[in-house]
Design a protein around this motif. Structure first.
Motif, mmCIF file in Angstrom:
data_model
loop_
_atom_site.group_PDB
_atom_site.id
_atom_site.type_symbol
_atom_site.label_atom_id
_atom_site.label_comp_id
_atom_site.label_asym_id
_atom_site.label_seq_id
_atom_site.Cartn_x
_atom_site.Cartn_y
_atom_site.Cartn_z
ATOM 1 N N GLN A 116 -23.505 -7.343 -24.573
ATOM 2 C CA GLN A 116 -23.045 -6.913 -25.899
ATOM 3 C C GLN A 116 -21.949 -5.867 -25.828
ATOM 4 O O GLN A 116 -21.856 -5.002 -26.690
ATOM 5 N N ASN A 117 -21.157 -5.918 -24.780
ATOM 6 C CA ASN A 117 -20.032 -5.004 -24.677
ATOM 7 C C ASN A 117 -18.763 -5.832 -24.934
ATOM 8 O O ASN A 117 -18.182 -6.406 -24.041
ATOM 9 N N PHE A 118 -18.389 -5.920 -26.217
ATOM 10 C CA PHE A 118 -17.331 -6.856 -26.603
ATOM 11 C C PHE A 118 -15.950 -6.230 -26.529
ATOM 12 O O PHE A 118 -15.389 -5.804 -27.527
ATOM 13 N N LYS A 119 -15.401 -6.180 -25.318
ATOM 14 C CA LYS A 119 -14.044 -5.622 -25.157
ATOM 15 C C LYS A 119 -13.024 -6.660 -25.598
ATOM 16 O O LYS A 119 -13.274 -7.852 -25.467
ATOM 17 N N HIS A 120 -11.860 -6.184 -26.026
ATOM 18 C CA HIS A 120 -10.784 -7.149 -26.289
ATOM 19 C C HIS A 120 -10.174 -7.538 -24.942
ATOM 20 O O HIS A 120 -9.998 -6.703 -24.066
ATOM 21 N N ILE A 121 -9.898 -8.834 -24.767
ATOM 22 C CA ILE A 121 -9.316 -9.218 -23.475
ATOM 23 C C ILE A 121 -8.031 -9.993 -23.667
ATOM 24 O O ILE A 121 -7.852 -10.715 -24.638
#
Ligand SMILES: Nc1ncnc2c1ncn2[C@@H]1O[C@H](COP(=O)(O)OP(=O)(O)OP(=O)(O)O)[C@@H](O)[C@H]1O
Ligand SMILES: [Mg+2]
Length: 476
Positions: free
Chosen positions: A217-222
């Motif tokens: 649940q660590n939704f970084k932008h990629i």
């Protein structure tokens, strides 16, 4: 999960193996083709030369015999000298056979062979006598024979034994050159394939890392650079992450709002039900009804409070009030405060603590962790059982362990026990909301620690909290 059982070979290794296998097959085909061509062209050149020499030799033999009407003695020597000038390889043997296929004379490079010890291919000579040019090879020499025909009658056989050492030499040289070139080429391909595999796998590794982060649940932008397909995949993954993050945020906000809204009416209900307890004394039915009303209100209040705690821990504006405190004392205090409750349930608490263990953390929140874990141990123990709490310290960590001999957790549910609202199948008769451990884990991890559960159904459970001792404390 099923993917664990499948191939564990990494993509990079697979690519390198593919490249290498293809190269080796390619090299084998090239090697075989070059070797066969050299042998084929070498042999056909030798064959052409031998035919040419044989034709001129036969002419010479026929002319000589025509004038002298027998095989003159020096004919083989003349031919040997003549052919010696034209054929490059040494050790050529020139032989003549009469009509009975007996060897008349044999010369090797212009020198008469006194004994005829050299191998004679009798079948080949026989075939030549009854037909046309023919040859056989034993690997070392080629035996080329032709009939001597005079006035339409075969009167003998002429044979050139031509050594193949030059051709064999060229072939073995070619093989060595091919082998060395093959090894150098393979080394080059290995280096190249390592490089290509690295370039190919690099963005995929990044994607795998991001996917793992998303699973936590660590939704970084990629935005991963790489081939078109990888960019598309990373774009889709990023969008999915964004959407899930929005959804999770909305859900958390909703839970937070609802629990807030519920708190005020719950406080009012609790107040009225407390008031009613005194009012209904004497009326058994009403007493029972109000008792349940009060109990359920308490349970609901606890649940709402836990939900609020979790949503505060989630939100970024919840700060941890970090400071150095005596964990030994905190554990002792919590155990003391819970002993009464345990006794009511006929369970005893035993506490073994090392003295003066200090940690840096949020005392309030840590007390919540200890309460939640001991509360479970009491709740899921059976009457007359003992819950053991121990606190000790090694060089790097502080270890808090809570051990019970209660109902335990089914093995297949152990990995879900920290999920919010999850309660194991065997605990449905005990009251609870399934939030206690989720809160504990959140707080412990915020202290850079870990919380683990070992459990066996009907044997008991051990909860272990490990906290690294901060450098700051070690310096003190
Ligand atoms: N010591 C234990 N023995 C057996 N089962 C346990 C123990 N500790 C936790 N569990 C299992 O883990 C589940 C989750 O625990 P958790 O503390 O999060 O929730 P809960 O105790 O059900 O409710 P609450 O939010 O009131 O704590 C429990 O419902 C229970 O099934
Ligand atoms: Mg609990």
């Amino acid at each position: 999960m099923s993917y664990r059982n499948k191939s564990k070979m990494k993509l990079g290794t697979k690519l390198i193996l593919y490249y290498l296998t293809t190269t080796l097959i390619f090299l084998l085909i090239i090697g075989f083709a070059v070797n066969t061509s050299v042998r084929y062209f070498g042999m056909s050149t030798v064959e052409d030369q031998l035919i040419e020499q044989t034709i001129s030799s036969l002419d010479y033999i026929k002319q000589t015999i025509y004038f002298q009407s027998k095989f003159p003695d020096n004919i083989t020597l003349d031919l040997s000298n003549e052919i010696g000038k034209n054929l490059s390889a040494g050790n050529r043997i020139i032989r003549l056979y009469d009509e009975n296929l007996n060897l008349i004379s044999s010369y090797i490079d212009g020198i008469r062979q006194s004994s005829f010890e050299t191998k004679i291919m009798e079948n080949n000579i026989g075939n030549a006598f009854s037909g046309n040019y023919t040859y056989v090879s034993d690997g070392d020499n080629i035996y080329f024979a032709a009939p001597i025909i005079l006035n339409e009658k075969t009167i003998g056989v002429f044979e050139i034994v031509y050594p193949l050492n030059l051709l064999n030499h060229i072939l073995s040289k070619t093989t060595v050159v091919l082998l060395v070139a093959g090894i150098l080429f393979s080394i080059f391909i290995i280096i190249l394939s390592f490089y290509l595999a690295r370039i190919t796998v690099k963005p995929i590794k990044k994607l795998v890392y991001i996917a793992h982060q998303y699973a936590k649940q660590n939704f970084k932008h990629i935005d991963i650079e790489g081939p078109y397909e990888i960019q598309q995949l990373s774009g889709s993954l990023s969008k999915m992450g964004q959407k899930t993050q929005e959804y999770v945020n909305r859900q958390k906000q909703f839970v937070s709002n609802v629990s807030h809204e519920l708190r005020t009416p719950l406080t009012a209900i609790k107040g009225y039900s407390d008031f009613l307890i005194d009012e209904v004394k004497g009326n058994e039915d009403l007493e029972t009804a109000v008792y349940h009303l009060n109990n359920e209100t308490e349970r609901l209040t606890k649940m709402v409070n836990e939900l609020l705690t979790l949503s505060r821990l989630d939100s970024e504006d919840e700060y941890y009030n970090m400071g150095k405190f005596n964990l030994t004392n905190l554990v002792k205090n919590v155990v003391d405060s819970m002993t009464m409750r345990a006794t009511l349930e006929s369970i005893s608490l035993e506490c073994f603590v090392d003295e003066k263990i200090y940690i840096i953390g949020d005392r309030e929140k840590f007390s919540q962790v200890i309460i939640n874990v001991i509360d479970n141990a009491i709740k899921y123990s059976l009457e007359l059982q003992i819950v053991k709490i121990s606190l000790l310290k090694d060089d790097n960590n502080v270890i808090l362990e809570v051990k019970d001999r209660g109902i335990g957790i089914p093995e297949n549910e152990l990995d879900k026990i920290f999920h919010r609202f999850y309660r194991a199948q065997n605990t449905k008769s005990n009251k609870g909301t399934g939030l206690g451990l989720a809160i504990a884990k959140e707080i412990v991890e915020a202290h850079k620690g870990s919380i683990e559960i070992k459990s066996e159904q009907e044997s008991g459970t051990i909860v272990t909290i490990i906290l690294p001792i901060s450098k700051q404390l070690l310096q003190d």
